[in-house]
Design an enzyme around this catalytic site. Structure first.
Site, PDB file in Angstrom:
ATOM      1  N   HIS A   1       0.828  -1.210   0.000  1.00 37.03           N
ATOM      2  CA  HIS A   1       0.000   0.000   0.000  1.00 37.03           C
ATOM      3  C   HIS A   1       0.857   1.253   0.000  1.00 37.03           C
ATOM      4  O   HIS A   1       2.062   1.213   0.188  1.00 37.03           O
ATOM      5  CB  HIS A   1      -0.934  -0.007   1.221  1.00 37.03           C
ATOM      6  CG  HIS A   1      -0.212  -0.008   2.537  1.00 37.03           C
ATOM      7  ND1 HIS A   1       0.307   1.132   3.099  1.00 37.03           N
ATOM      8  CD2 HIS A   1       0.076  -1.020   3.389  1.00 37.03           C
ATOM      9  CE1 HIS A   1       0.882   0.818   4.261  1.00 37.03           C
ATOM     10  NE2 HIS A   1       0.756  -0.487   4.454  1.00 37.03           N
TER      11      HIS A   1
ATOM     12  N   CYS B   1       3.138  -4.789   6.684  1.00 39.58           N
ATOM     13  CA  CYS B   1       2.888  -4.529   5.269  1.00 39.58           C
ATOM     14  C   CYS B   1       4.119  -3.946   4.575  1.00 39.58           C
ATOM     15  O   CYS B   1       5.090  -3.564   5.203  1.00 39.58           O
ATOM     16  CB  CYS B   1       1.729  -3.539   5.129  1.00 39.58           C
ATOM     17  SG  CYS B   1       0.153  -4.185   5.708  1.00 39.58           S
TER      18      CYS B   1
END
Length: 187
Positions: free
Chosen positions: A147, A163
């Site tokens: 992301h 992440c």
């Protein structure tokens, strides 16, 4: 000998040893006590990790903090990333992109809530405090994403809770070039 020559010689003698010490290279390059700021990285070949290009490949290297992206036609681009704070916070191995979202909302995982009970239950998409930035690629592993981020200080560092983060303008580029079903490997 005049005073200017004498002072110049004396100043050179004082400065030269420190200059030489600054240029010395330790005999043991792998010495863990020596810290270097190296801005180079190792590029991988997709064939060393996958049998075929398929819909494309995303390969994230945790050590060099780089994401390599190959499209189905073989074009490759490289992006700097943020990676997890510790090895325990992420998985390594093969997965794939199962969903894509523009301006995704974010909710902390149960483990994040346990560590940080003061965090909000949800942050809406488009909010500048949203840790997912402007785009997110959802992986087949629950809670794991590639992301964007509004906090550009995180890129190039161990700074995430699991992440892989990119600059918003770069995740927007990757998002546009990445179909659902793209192969992913985190190494």
């Amino acid at each position: 000998m005049n005073r200017r020559v004498l002072l110049g010689s004396f100043a050179s003698a004082l400065v030269a040893p420190s200059v030489l010490r600054a240029q010395e290279v330790p005999s043991n390059i792998a010495d863990p006590t020596v810290r270097r700021n190296i801005s180079s990285f190792y590029l991988h070949e997709w064939k060393d990790h996958f049998d075929r290009l398929g819909r494309g490949i995303l390969l994230s290297d945790m050590n060099t903090k780089v994401l390599q992206h190959w499209t189905a036609d073989g074009e490759m681009r490289v992006y700097p990333t943020s990676v997890p704070l510790t090895d325990e916070l992420t998985k390594r191995g093969y997965t794939e992109v199962v969903e894509k979202r523009k301006n995704p909302s974010w909710a902390p995982t149960p483990a994040m809530r346990e560590r940080n009970p003061e965090w909000p239950l949800i942050v809406k998409g488009g909010d500048p405090t949203n840790p997912l930035g402007t785009r997110a690629l959802y992986l087949s592993w629950q809670y794991y994403r590639i992301h964007g981020t509004h906090d550009t200080r995180k890129i190039g560092r161990r700074s995430s809770n699991g992440c892989i983060g990119l600059y918003n303008h770069q995740i927007e580029e990757v998002y546009g070039r990445t179909p659902v079903g793209t192969q992913v490997k985190l190494i």
